[in-house]
Scaffold this active site. Sequence first.
Site, PDB file in Angstrom:
ATOM      1  N   PHE A  12       0.805  -1.233  -0.064  1.00 59.44           N
ATOM      2  CA  PHE A  12       0.117   0.020   0.087  1.00 59.44           C
ATOM      3  C   PHE A  12       0.846   1.229   0.011  1.00 59.44           C
ATOM      4  CE2 PHE A  12      -1.646   2.920   3.502  1.00 59.44           C
ATOM      5  CZ  PHE A  12      -2.340   3.903   2.474  1.00 59.44           C
ATOM      6  N   ASP A  32      10.256  -6.733  -3.886  1.00 61.46           N
ATOM      7  CA  ASP A  32       9.042  -7.325  -3.318  1.00 61.46           C
ATOM      8  C   ASP A  32       9.045  -8.628  -3.623  1.00 61.46           C
ATOM      9  OD1 ASP A  32       6.285  -5.602  -2.393  1.00 61.46           O
ATOM     10  OD2 ASP A  32       6.378  -7.683  -2.439  1.00 61.46           O
ATOM     11  N   GLY A  37       2.444  -8.100  -0.878  1.00 69.59           N
ATOM     12  CA  GLY A  37       2.191  -7.043  -2.283  1.00 69.59           C
ATOM     13  C   GLY A  37       1.573  -7.785  -3.404  1.00 69.59           C
ATOM     14  N   ASP A  51      13.049 -12.163  -1.661  1.00 68.31           N
ATOM     15  CA  ASP A  51      12.875 -12.111  -0.284  1.00 68.31           C
ATOM     16  C   ASP A  51      13.826 -10.886   0.462  1.00 68.31           C
ATOM     17  OD1 ASP A  51      12.780 -12.659   2.643  1.00 68.31           O
ATOM     18  OD2 ASP A  51      12.016 -14.597   2.490  1.00 68.31           O
ATOM     19  N   LEU A  66      10.430  -0.563   3.306  1.00 70.48           N
ATOM     20  CA  LEU A  66       8.920  -0.911   3.769  1.00 70.48           C
ATOM     21  C   LEU A  66       8.479  -2.355   3.912  1.00 70.48           C
ATOM     22  CD1 LEU A  66       7.324   1.672   1.353  1.00 70.48           C
ATOM     23  CD2 LEU A  66       8.116   2.248   3.538  1.00 70.48           C
ATOM     24  N   THR A  85      11.338 -11.407   9.073  1.00 72.67           N
ATOM     25  CA  THR A  85      11.470 -10.370   7.838  1.00 72.67           C
ATOM     26  C   THR A  85      11.967  -9.050   8.726  1.00 72.67           C
ATOM     27  OG1 THR A  85       9.883 -11.547   6.634  1.00 72.67           O
ATOM     28  CG2 THR A  85      10.176  -9.183   6.336  1.00 72.67           C
ATOM     29  N   TYR A 138       5.429  -8.554  15.384  1.00 64.83           N
ATOM     30  CA  TYR A 138       5.539  -7.339  14.606  1.00 64.83           C
ATOM     31  C   TYR A 138       6.250  -6.276  15.429  1.00 64.83           C
ATOM     32  CZ  TYR A 138       4.160  -3.313  11.516  1.00 64.83           C
ATOM     33  OH  TYR A 138       4.148  -2.118  10.725  1.00 64.83           O
ATOM     34  N   LYS A 142       9.749  -4.890  14.832  1.00 69.82           N
ATOM     35  CA  LYS A 142      10.229  -3.244  14.451  1.00 69.82           C
ATOM     36  C   LYS A 142      10.922  -2.590  15.585  1.00 69.82           C
ATOM     37  CE  LYS A 142       8.000  -2.858  10.305  1.00 69.82           C
ATOM     38  NZ  LYS A 142       8.859  -2.366   9.325  1.00 69.82           N
ATOM     39  N   ARG A 179      -7.551  -4.075   7.741  1.00 72.41           N
ATOM     40  CA  ARG A 179      -7.247  -2.684   8.425  1.00 72.41           C
ATOM     41  C   ARG A 179      -8.783  -2.060   8.672  1.00 72.41           C
ATOM     42  NH1 ARG A 179      -2.357  -1.977   5.625  1.00 72.41           N
ATOM     43  NH2 ARG A 179      -0.677  -1.880   7.209  1.00 72.41           N
TER      44      ARG A 179
HETATM   45  N1  UDP Z   1     -10.954  -2.616  14.265  1.00 73.05           N
HETATM   46  C1  UDP Z   1     -12.391  -2.788  14.066  1.00 73.05           C
HETATM   47  N2  UDP Z   1     -13.076  -3.365  13.206  1.00 73.05           N
HETATM   48  C2  UDP Z   1     -12.371  -3.786  11.997  1.00 73.05           C
HETATM   49  C3  UDP Z   1     -10.973  -3.688  11.949  1.00 73.05           C
HETATM   50  C4  UDP Z   1     -10.356  -3.295  13.038  1.00 73.05           C
HETATM   51  O1  UDP Z   1     -12.966  -2.170  15.206  1.00 73.05           O
HETATM   52  O2  UDP Z   1     -13.169  -4.057  11.190  1.00 73.05           O
HETATM   53  C5  UDP Z   1     -10.403  -2.004  15.181  1.00 73.05           C
HETATM   54  C6  UDP Z   1      -9.298  -2.844  15.811  1.00 73.05           C
HETATM   55  O3  UDP Z   1      -9.793  -3.420  16.811  1.00 73.05           O
HETATM   56  C7  UDP Z   1      -8.355  -1.477  16.203  1.00 73.05           C
HETATM   57  C8  UDP Z   1      -8.503  -0.380  15.330  1.00 73.05           C
HETATM   58  O4  UDP Z   1      -9.774  -0.648  14.552  1.00 73.05           O
HETATM   59  O5  UDP Z   1      -8.591  -1.209  17.614  1.00 73.05           O
HETATM   60  C9  UDP Z   1      -7.547  -0.289  14.343  1.00 73.05           C
HETATM   61  O6  UDP Z   1      -7.099  -1.387  13.684  1.00 73.05           O
HETATM   62  P1  UDP Z   1      -6.185  -1.732  12.398  1.00 73.05           P
HETATM   63  O7  UDP Z   1      -6.301  -3.220  12.205  1.00 73.05           O
HETATM   64  O8  UDP Z   1      -6.713  -0.772  11.420  1.00 73.05           O
HETATM   65  O9  UDP Z   1      -4.786  -1.430  13.179  1.00 73.05           O
HETATM   66  P2  UDP Z   1      -3.822  -1.121  14.459  1.00 73.05           P
HETATM   67  O10 UDP Z   1      -3.942   0.076  14.648  1.00 73.05           O
HETATM   68  O11 UDP Z   1      -4.788  -1.999  15.434  1.00 73.05           O
HETATM   69  O12 UDP Z   1      -2.760  -2.094  14.114  1.00 73.05           O
END
Ligand code: UDP
Length: 316
Positions: A12, A32, A37, A51, A66, A85, A138, A142, A179
């Site tokens: 992204f 990539d 991706g 990789d 990234l 990774t 993760y 990081k 997300r």
């Molecule tokens: N979340 C949610 N519904 C979804 C996806 C995510 O309520 O369908 C919530 C998740 O529990 C978190 C926030 O939204 O509190 C952000 O989630 P995301 O996976 O985007 O990224 P994060 O900041 O947690 O890494």
Amino acid sequence: MANVLITGGAGFIGTNLALHLQAAGHTVSILDCLITGRAEKVHGFPLIRQDVRQPITGTYDWIFHLACPASPPHYQADPLFTLTTAFEGTRQVLQCAHTCGARVILASTSEVYGDPQVHPQPEYYWGHVNPIGMRSCYDEGKRAAETLAFIYRTQYQVDVRVARIFNTYGPYMEPDDGRVISNFILQALHHKPITLYGDGAQTRSCQYIKDLLEAFELYIQLDPILLESFFSIRNMALPVLNLGNPQEYTIKMLAEIVLNAIPESNSSLCFRPLPQDDPKRRRPDISLAHACLGWTPKVLLTEGIARTVDYFRSVS
Ligand code: UDP
């Protein structure tokens, strides 16, 4: 004009960055492995399909590193892959930069702060991370990548600069990323229930991709001597900047903003269990980035969501 390598360039942020740098006249190559991706996002850029944990050859002026699964469902799907990774991939990038003299931006994350006990989060906060939870592959990966940056900068004089990226959204997000913003927009467009995890009272601060790209451009171009003095007078041995939008919203408010942007949707809210170690609050303190780069994000959430909705409408 710079010769640029973007690892994770088919993801992204990488896709957006490649197009942005090309438009500015730079020469861009992508590295990539195409696990998260997508080949169609390479847009004709030269692709090194490998990789990132394997040795990287070539001579570059700038490397944007990234490459790493970054959404919770993707990075938790194969935690050992994610952790190795984050660590070994960063080591290979820094080794390549050491050999060819490239300047590096390491994409780090707000996850280095874990479930923060300091709010908003400044760069000097060491964080509150569970080392043995669902997110630790993760988060700790990081954090270790940042340690590698510190070692390569102080011991091997590699010009590496760390960007702690907070939640970012916009065109070219993957529909299956999981997300919050992509999920909510797709659910609303398809009239499916909007899945709120927990009670939706947790907060995030979401940055539109264009603002991040502007910060990246300023950060990579900053003169090394100015950068060094900016951080050394602040007793920081490594340049580290939070890059994010400090406007903070609850997840429930985010759902309402998305529904307002898609008035024809007949989706309703539904509640699902809160994932383990889900941070309760997150908001960047961006005063350091502002002082260093003269940068502040400009795109309002409603505006960025509207543009992202247009993107998903155009591809679905
Ligand atoms: N979340 C949610 N519904 C979804 C996806 C995510 O309520 O369908 C919530 C998740 O529990 C978190 C926030 O939204 O509190 C952000 O989630 P995301 O996976 O985007 O990224 P994060 O900041 O947690 O890494």
